[in-house]
Design a protein around this motif. Structure first.
Motif, PDB file in Angstrom:
ATOM      1  N   SER A 162       0.820  -1.209   0.000  1.00  9.43           N
ATOM      2  CA  SER A 162       0.000   0.000   0.000  1.00  9.43           C
ATOM      3  C   SER A 162       0.855   1.261   0.000  1.00  9.43           C
ATOM      4  CB  SER A 162      -0.964   0.000   1.193  1.00  9.43           C
ATOM      5  OG  SER A 162      -0.268  -0.151   2.409  1.00  9.43           O
ATOM      6  N   LEU A 163       1.946   1.265   0.761  1.00 13.00           N
ATOM      7  CA  LEU A 163       2.760   2.480   0.845  1.00 13.00           C
ATOM      8  C   LEU A 163       3.690   2.639  -0.350  1.00 13.00           C
ATOM      9  CD1 LEU A 163       3.419   2.588   4.660  1.00 13.00           C
ATOM     10  CD2 LEU A 163       1.984   4.108   3.311  1.00 13.00           C
ATOM     11  N   HIS A 164       4.237   1.541  -0.861  1.00 10.41           N
ATOM     12  CA  HIS A 164       5.089   1.684  -2.038  1.00 10.41           C
ATOM     13  C   HIS A 164       4.258   1.968  -3.294  1.00 10.41           C
ATOM     14  CE1 HIS A 164       8.914   1.182  -0.226  1.00 10.41           C
ATOM     15  NE2 HIS A 164       8.696  -0.054   0.197  1.00 10.41           N
ATOM     16  N   ALA A 165       3.031   1.512  -3.329  1.00 10.44           N
ATOM     17  CA  ALA A 165       2.149   1.919  -4.431  1.00 10.44           C
ATOM     18  C   ALA A 165       1.934   3.432  -4.380  1.00 10.44           C
ATOM     19  CB  ALA A 165       0.819   1.179  -4.349  1.00 10.44           C
ATOM     20  N   TRP A 166       1.782   3.970  -3.177  1.00 13.90           N
ATOM     21  CA  TRP A 166       1.673   5.429  -3.042  1.00 13.90           C
ATOM     22  C   TRP A 166       2.955   6.106  -3.513  1.00 13.90           C
ATOM     23  CZ3 TRP A 166       4.331   9.301  -0.562  1.00 13.90           C
ATOM     24  CH2 TRP A 166       3.689  10.538  -0.479  1.00 13.90           C
ATOM     25  N   GLU A 188      -3.082  -2.003  12.798  1.00 15.56           N
ATOM     26  CA  GLU A 188      -2.530  -3.196  13.442  1.00 15.56           C
ATOM     27  C   GLU A 188      -1.013  -3.261  13.279  1.00 15.56           C
ATOM     28  OE1 GLU A 188      -4.258  -5.254  15.425  1.00 15.56           O
ATOM     29  OE2 GLU A 188      -5.866  -3.798  15.084  1.00 15.56           O
ATOM     30  N   VAL A 189      -0.524  -2.742  12.154  1.00 17.21           N
ATOM     31  CA  VAL A 189       0.921  -2.711  11.942  1.00 17.21           C
ATOM     32  C   VAL A 189       1.576  -1.740  12.905  1.00 17.21           C
ATOM     33  CG1 VAL A 189       2.743  -2.073  10.305  1.00 17.21           C
ATOM     34  CG2 VAL A 189       0.767  -3.393   9.526  1.00 17.21           C
ATOM     35  N   TRP A 190       1.003  -0.543  13.024  1.00 15.91           N
ATOM     36  CA  TRP A 190       1.603   0.459  13.911  1.00 15.91           C
ATOM     37  C   TRP A 190       1.636  -0.042  15.359  1.00 15.91           C
ATOM     38  CZ3 TRP A 190       2.967   1.858   9.645  1.00 15.91           C
ATOM     39  CH2 TRP A 190       2.175   2.410   8.665  1.00 15.91           C
ATOM     40  N   LYS A 191       0.629  -0.820  15.763  1.00 16.22           N
ATOM     41  CA  LYS A 191       0.563  -1.315  17.143  1.00 16.22           C
ATOM     42  C   LYS A 191       1.436  -2.544  17.387  1.00 16.22           C
ATOM     43  CE  LYS A 191      -3.940  -1.726  17.220  1.00 16.22           C
ATOM     44  NZ  LYS A 191      -5.309  -2.022  17.720  1.00 16.22           N
ATOM     45  N   SER A 192       1.887  -3.193  16.335  1.00 21.05           N
ATOM     46  CA  SER A 192       2.632  -4.438  16.499  1.00 21.05           C
ATOM     47  C   SER A 192       4.055  -4.160  16.994  1.00 21.05           C
ATOM     48  CB  SER A 192       2.707  -5.192  15.165  1.00 21.05           C
ATOM     49  OG  SER A 192       3.643  -6.249  15.253  1.00 21.05           O
ATOM     50  N   PRO A 193       4.409  -4.586  18.215  1.00 20.67           N
ATOM     51  CA  PRO A 193       5.772  -4.358  18.703  1.00 20.67           C
ATOM     52  C   PRO A 193       6.814  -5.122  17.893  1.00 20.67           C
ATOM     53  CG  PRO A 193       4.577  -5.797  20.204  1.00 20.67           C
ATOM     54  CD  PRO A 193       3.576  -5.300  19.202  1.00 20.67           C
ATOM     55  N   GLU A 194       6.392  -6.215  17.250  1.00 21.01           N
ATOM     56  CA  GLU A 194       7.327  -6.968  16.410  1.00 21.01           C
ATOM     57  C   GLU A 194       7.692  -6.202  15.147  1.00 21.01           C
ATOM     58  OE1 GLU A 194       4.829  -9.887  18.742  1.00 21.01           O
ATOM     59  OE2 GLU A 194       4.408  -8.172  17.439  1.00 21.01           O
ATOM     60  N   ILE A 195       6.731  -5.400  14.622  1.00 26.13           N
ATOM     61  CA  ILE A 195       6.957  -4.703  13.354  1.00 26.13           C
ATOM     62  C   ILE A 195       7.376  -3.254  13.549  1.00 26.13           C
ATOM     63  CG2 ILE A 195       5.854  -3.914  11.209  1.00 26.13           C
ATOM     64  CD1 ILE A 195       4.131  -6.376  11.233  1.00 26.13           C
ATOM     65  N   LEU A 257       2.653   9.938   7.665  1.00 19.94           N
ATOM     66  CA  LEU A 257       3.405  10.641   8.708  1.00 19.94           C
ATOM     67  C   LEU A 257       4.321   9.703   9.483  1.00 19.94           C
ATOM     68  CD1 LEU A 257       0.546  12.900  10.141  1.00 19.94           C
ATOM     69  CD2 LEU A 257       2.476  13.676   8.749  1.00 19.94           C
ATOM     70  N   ILE A 258       3.798   8.545   9.860  1.00 15.88           N
ATOM     71  CA  ILE A 258       4.565   7.640  10.713  1.00 15.88           C
ATOM     72  C   ILE A 258       5.703   6.971   9.941  1.00 15.88           C
ATOM     73  CG2 ILE A 258       3.185   5.533  10.350  1.00 15.88           C
ATOM     74  CD1 ILE A 258       3.434   5.044  13.402  1.00 15.88           C
ATOM     75  N   THR A 259       5.613   6.966   8.610  1.00 12.98           N
ATOM     76  CA  THR A 259       6.695   6.433   7.776  1.00 12.98           C
ATOM     77  C   THR A 259       7.523   7.556   7.158  1.00 12.98           C
ATOM     78  OG1 THR A 259       5.195   6.269   5.862  1.00 12.98           O
ATOM     79  CG2 THR A 259       5.464   4.300   7.248  1.00 12.98           C
ATOM     80  N   ALA A 260       7.300   8.793   7.636  1.00 13.32           N
ATOM     81  CA  ALA A 260       8.054   9.985   7.205  1.00 13.32           C
ATOM     82  C   ALA A 260       7.913  10.267   5.719  1.00 13.32           C
ATOM     83  CB  ALA A 260       9.526   9.869   7.597  1.00 13.32           C
ATOM     84  N   ARG A 261       6.792   9.854   5.148  1.00 13.86           N
ATOM     85  CA  ARG A 261       6.497  10.235   3.773  1.00 13.86           C
ATOM     86  C   ARG A 261       5.824  11.601   3.700  1.00 13.86           C
ATOM     87  NH1 ARG A 261       6.928   4.780   3.677  1.00 13.86           N
ATOM     88  NH2 ARG A 261       7.386   3.787   1.656  1.00 13.86           N
ATOM     89  N   ALA A 262       5.301  12.045   4.816  1.00 11.03           N
ATOM     90  CA  ALA A 262       4.704  13.370   4.943  1.00 11.03           C
ATOM     91  C   ALA A 262       5.262  14.003   6.209  1.00 11.03           C
ATOM     92  CB  ALA A 262       3.185  13.282   5.002  1.00 11.03           C
ATOM     93  N   ASN A 263       5.324  15.329   6.215  1.00 12.40           N
ATOM     94  CA  ASN A 263       5.887  16.054   7.345  1.00 12.40           C
ATOM     95  C   ASN A 263       4.780  16.537   8.268  1.00 12.40           C
ATOM     96  OD1 ASN A 263       6.745  18.970   8.470  1.00 12.40           O
ATOM     97  ND2 ASN A 263       8.555  17.651   8.334  1.00 12.40           N
ATOM     98  N   PHE A 289      10.212   8.802  14.221  1.00 12.33           N
ATOM     99  CA  PHE A 289       9.865   8.259  12.905  1.00 12.33           C
ATOM    100  C   PHE A 289      10.586   9.026  11.802  1.00 12.33           C
ATOM    101  CE2 PHE A 289       6.041   7.804  15.676  1.00 12.33           C
ATOM    102  CZ  PHE A 289       6.215   6.454  15.955  1.00 12.33           C
ATOM    103  N   LYS A 290      11.639   8.404  11.271  1.00  9.72           N
ATOM    104  CA  LYS A 290      12.489   9.067  10.292  1.00  9.72           C
ATOM    105  C   LYS A 290      12.443   8.418   8.917  1.00  9.72           C
ATOM    106  CE  LYS A 290      15.622  10.851  13.823  1.00  9.72           C
ATOM    107  NZ  LYS A 290      17.019  10.940  14.312  1.00  9.72           N
TER     108      LYS A 290
END
Length: 292
Positions: A162-166, A188-195, A257-263, A289-290
């Motif tokens: 989803s993000l690389h398509a963006w 669910e991804v953002w909440k996953s401590p493993e990811i 924002l959390i993947t630093a694609r937006a400021n 988040f950089k």
């Protein structure tokens, strides 16, 4: 116990359905790209569109291998791969970028070959996910970021696709947005401590706890709590009086924002994000988040 298993199966099926829909859309969209569009800069720093496509091919190959090995009872790294828990986006970014660019200039240098291989690998990976037995979704599966599971690999696939398509299509059309259904599932991804260790940059000098709440249009929300180089992301509790700062934002924009694609500062200034409480707290968001 049977009820929980059923709910898990239903959740996995829903995530897989969204991944399959996005995958078909992605293949259809890249098939429409001209040779000149493949050479255009993407939203990934220093990557052309073709490099992002090559990166997704590489991701599919890795996930296919890890998933297949997991289903065979092997959740350990393949020969030559780093141990789980030793890698993150920042430490591995140079190697990832070099492999993507090399792939787009060698094995995938032909436009037709790039599209054909992308389509085949998308199809094969989804078929492998579709055939995961119901009692195998939580067994160990390898990734440099952590020991994951087939379910977490599926969420990771949703994240990457989803993000690389963006990254590709927003660079060619500024109206292209992150898929709304995917953005909801990415919570669910953002909440996953493993990811989330993959895209979180710890700051061991941050000793005092920092709490940042995120409120979405859907009334869902997240709480980001960090201290001494750690990060915990959970559902926002109903009682939030102890939170110093609240960001109001859409799930789609939050994924950027959390993947630093937006400021964050820019989007607060433009009114896409509203902030309540102590505005100084947002400095930590940029620290944590950089990019990934």
């Amino acid at each position: 116990m049977q009820g929980n298993l059923h709910m898990s199966d239903e959740s996995n099926s829903h995530i897989l359905g969204v991944v399959e829909r996005l995958s078909k859309q992605y293949i259809s969209n890249i098939a429409d790209l001209s040779t000149s569009e493949l050479e255009q800069p993407s939203r990934c720093h220093l990557w052309a569109v073709k490099d992002v496509i090559s990166h997704l091919v590489g991701i599919n190959g890795f996930v296919q291998n890890s998933l297949s090995r997991s289903l065979e009872g092997d959740g350990m790294p393949a020969e030559g791969m780093p141990n789980p828990g030793t890698g993150n986006a920042r430490s591995m970014s140079d190697g990832i970028a070099n492999r993507a660019i090399q792939l787009s200039e060698t094995a995938l240098s032909s436009r037709t070959q790039m599209i054909d291989i992308s389509e085949r690998m998308e199809f094969e990976l989804i078929e492998t996910f579709r055939n995961v037995p119901s009692d195998k979704w939580d067994i160990p599966a390898y990734h440099p970021m952590n020991t994951l599971s087939p379910r977490l690999l599926l969420l990771l696939k949703l994240f990457e696709l989803s993000l690389h398509a963006w990254d590709i299509f927003n660079a060619l059309d500024k109206n292209h947005q992150v898929d709304s259904e995917a953005a909801e599932l990415l919570l669910e991804v953002w909440k996953s401590p493993e990811i989330n260790v993959w895209f979180f940059t710890p700051d061991i000098e941050q000793v005092d706890p920092v709490v940042l709440d995120v409120e979405f249009d859907s009334n869902k929300g997240l709480r980001l709590a960090s201290w001494s180089g750690t990060l915990v992301i959970v559902d926002r509790p109903s009682t939030t009086s102890d939170s110093a700062t609240v960001l109001k934002v859409s799930p789609e924009l939050f994924s950027l924002l959390i993947t630093a694609r937006a400021n964050l500062d820019t989007n607060i200034s433009s009114g896409n994000v509203s902030i309540l409480g102590d505005e100084s707290t947002i400095q930590w968001f940029h620290t944590w988040f950089k990019g990934s």
